[in-house]
Design a protein around this motif. Structure first.
Motif, PDB file in Angstrom:
ATOM      1  N   UNK A  52       0.964  -1.289   0.049  1.00  0.00           N
ATOM      2  CA  UNK A  52      -0.049  -0.055   0.039  1.00  0.00           C
ATOM      3  C   UNK A  52       0.811   1.144   0.088  1.00  0.00           C
ATOM      4  N   UNK A  53       2.067   1.242   0.848  1.00  0.00           N
ATOM      5  CA  UNK A  53       2.928   2.364   0.929  1.00  0.00           C
ATOM      6  C   UNK A  53       3.635   2.671  -0.552  1.00  0.00           C
ATOM      7  N   UNK A  54       3.969   1.572  -1.056  1.00  0.00           N
ATOM      8  CA  UNK A  54       4.644   1.678  -2.451  1.00  0.00           C
ATOM      9  C   UNK A  54       3.697   2.140  -3.449  1.00  0.00           C
ATOM     10  N   UNK A  55       2.573   1.725  -3.282  1.00  0.00           N
ATOM     11  CA  UNK A  55       1.677   2.281  -4.387  1.00  0.00           C
ATOM     12  C   UNK A  55       1.221   3.652  -4.299  1.00  0.00           C
ATOM     13  N   UNK A  56       1.468   4.217  -3.245  1.00  0.00           N
ATOM     14  CA  UNK A  56       1.134   5.660  -2.976  1.00  0.00           C
ATOM     15  C   UNK A  56       2.197   6.558  -3.856  1.00  0.00           C
ATOM     16  N   UNK A  57       3.511   5.991  -4.105  1.00  0.00           N
ATOM     17  CA  UNK A  57       4.416   6.864  -5.070  1.00  0.00           C
ATOM     18  C   UNK A  57       4.797   8.130  -4.325  1.00  0.00           C
ATOM     19  N   UNK A  58       4.687   8.400  -3.157  1.00  0.00           N
ATOM     20  CA  UNK A  58       5.478   9.351  -2.673  1.00  0.00           C
ATOM     21  C   UNK A  58       6.826   8.853  -2.177  1.00  0.00           C
ATOM     22  N   UNK A  59       7.836   9.133  -2.931  1.00  0.00           N
ATOM     23  CA  UNK A  59       9.012   8.613  -2.498  1.00  0.00           C
ATOM     24  C   UNK A  59      10.248   9.471  -3.103  1.00  0.00           C
ATOM     25  N   UNK A  60      11.322   9.145  -2.468  1.00  0.00           N
ATOM     26  CA  UNK A  60      12.429   9.975  -2.778  1.00  0.00           C
ATOM     27  C   UNK A  60      13.764   9.094  -2.324  1.00  0.00           C
TER      28      UNK A  60
END
Length: 142
Positions: A31-39
């Motif tokens: 679920x966290x990966x699917x959010x696509x807020x990443x750095x």
RNA sequence: CCAGGCGGCCGGAUGGCCGCGCGCGGGCAAUGGGGAAACCCGUCCGCGUGAGGAAAGUCCGGGCUCCACGGAAGUACGGUGCCGGUUAACGGCCGGCGGGGGAAACCCCAGGGAAAGUGCCACAGAAAGCAAACCGCCCGCCGUCCGCGGCAGGCAAGGGUGAAAGGGUGCGGUAAGAGCGCACCGCGUCUCCGGCAACGGCGACGGCACGGCAAACCCCACCGGGAGCAAGACCGAGUAGGGACGGCACAUGGCGCACUUCCGCGCCGCCGUCCGGGUGGGUCGCGCGAGGCGUCCGGCGACGGGCGUCCCAGAUGAAUGGCCAUCCAUCGGCGCGGUUUCGGCCGCGCCGGGGACAGAACCCGGCUUACAGGCCGCCUGGCGCC
RNA sequence: CGGGACGUAGCGCAGUCUGGUAGCGCAUCACACUGGGGGUGUGGGGGUCGCCGGUUCGAAUCCGGCCGUCCCGA
């Protein structure tokens, strides 16, 4: 830099620390990966997602998961990378991160060897870039 | 002192700040929190405890758990392969034997059967497995240009090819030769002796007959049911196309029990009751064991036995850590001193580098592979001194 | 945890079962045809057969051990 947070007693009143718990389930990681807020920083990759509302309203603080894939090395390398990330998270996340989110920290090849202060800086920058800084602690960023 | 060989052991230490898992004890929090439920959980303090020699690769062998399993004989498949011992077992280990390497200590070897059969031995070579004769050697006869040529036989020494050519070396012997004869070595058969055996030894006989490859097919002997802790058990919600039980129906047929044969067994359709799948739900399994250490006894040894003593990780997106300082081991460079077989070696000081391979996941016995550096013991050879 | 496949020239693959010569296509190089390019034709070069041992007279091939890549099943 760890000392700055300790010394700011008045701020600590309005910006109290959030308890950190682990994120243990595969579904949460997806679920966290699917959010696509990443750095992606040199020493780590951070993923952020807002925590789904528990209808009972009891907040348990931020939740953090760690990922160390086989790509970065053998079991010893992965363990070391995860432990350093855990130490960095414990030092930074409770004060500097938004308490209503879930975080996934992914180890990279340099995680095990990068100088520890730089690893801390990587995490701070990643929080800022993901717009996950705690509002009242934003001015404290280096 | 140097070079080499074998065996065993260790595999950083101390401290500071901040943390983690598990267990125990205590205080606080309770009419507590999460969850559908099973079930799980807080916070503060104290104490105890917390990775390896390979935890690794997953190559063998077992324990444990579930499943399957009626018996007999044979077949197939896979594995092992000198002999004896050891062990719960092994393809491990120990001790022997045989072969090979090394000056020695010592090291290496899948090391049963090639007179049960089949197959292969490229190229070269006359000939590659069954005896044969390309160049050649020799007696005789004929011819001759006196170099030799032809015919009929005898032979396998020499040459040549090859990884390998029907024993090897030497002497005798002969027309030339040949185990044709003899000696030694090899090989085979037999008697006797030593040994549990593998095998070794003495002797006699044979006169060479038996090429190599079974990590080619194969033959012989021995071993082997399948799956794996995601095994499996329980708890919770809860369903049918699955299962169990009971009743009714029932065949002559089909399917299954690795294959075949003989005997044997189970299943198939309808109704009822109960159980029940997935969703990586929760708890257990999950740490007293072929256990560690010490010591004594038996044994060449692997190992076995007695006594004493200790309790020694249990995670599950996975604890055993993060950061730092000092020291020690050690590496590189420079300088000084000592020593030398002129390659180096040893000691001290300064500067810099800097911790090898690697992380339990049900447990145990092995094997294999990776590994900075260090310690101890024994043995062989060389040099020097007494 | 269990099982399987693959590793050969720069790339994609044969050859491995049944041991003796490593071959095919693309790419590459030279030459020719063309005013030049493309294209076609002719000729050539290029390989520790993943690594280390063993068996054999001889190993890409047979046997054992390592390394790497990929794929299944629970």
């Amino acid at each position: 830099m760890a000392g700055t947070a300790v010394e700011t007693t008045p701020k600590a009143e309005q910006c109290d620390v959030s308890p950190v718990t682990r994120l243990p389930r595969r579904a949460d990681f997806l679920r966290v990966a699917a959010e696509r807020r990443r750095w992606a920083a040199p020493g780590l990759v951070l993923q952020v997602a807002p925590r789904p509302e528990p209808e009972s309203g009891a907040e348990t603080g931020v939740r953090v998961g760690f990922t160390a894939t086989k790509k970065i090395g053998n079991a010893v390398t992965r363990n070391r990378a995860r432990r350093r990330l855990r130490a960095a998270v414990r030092e930074i996340i409770p004060r500097a991160a938004r308490p209503d989110c879930d975080y996934v920290v992914i180890a990279r090849g340099a995680t095990g060897t990068r100088a520890y202060p730089k690893l801390l800086a990587d995490l701070r920058i990643a929080l800022e870039k993901c717009d996950a800084l705690r509002p009242c602690a934003a001015g404290e960023a280096p």
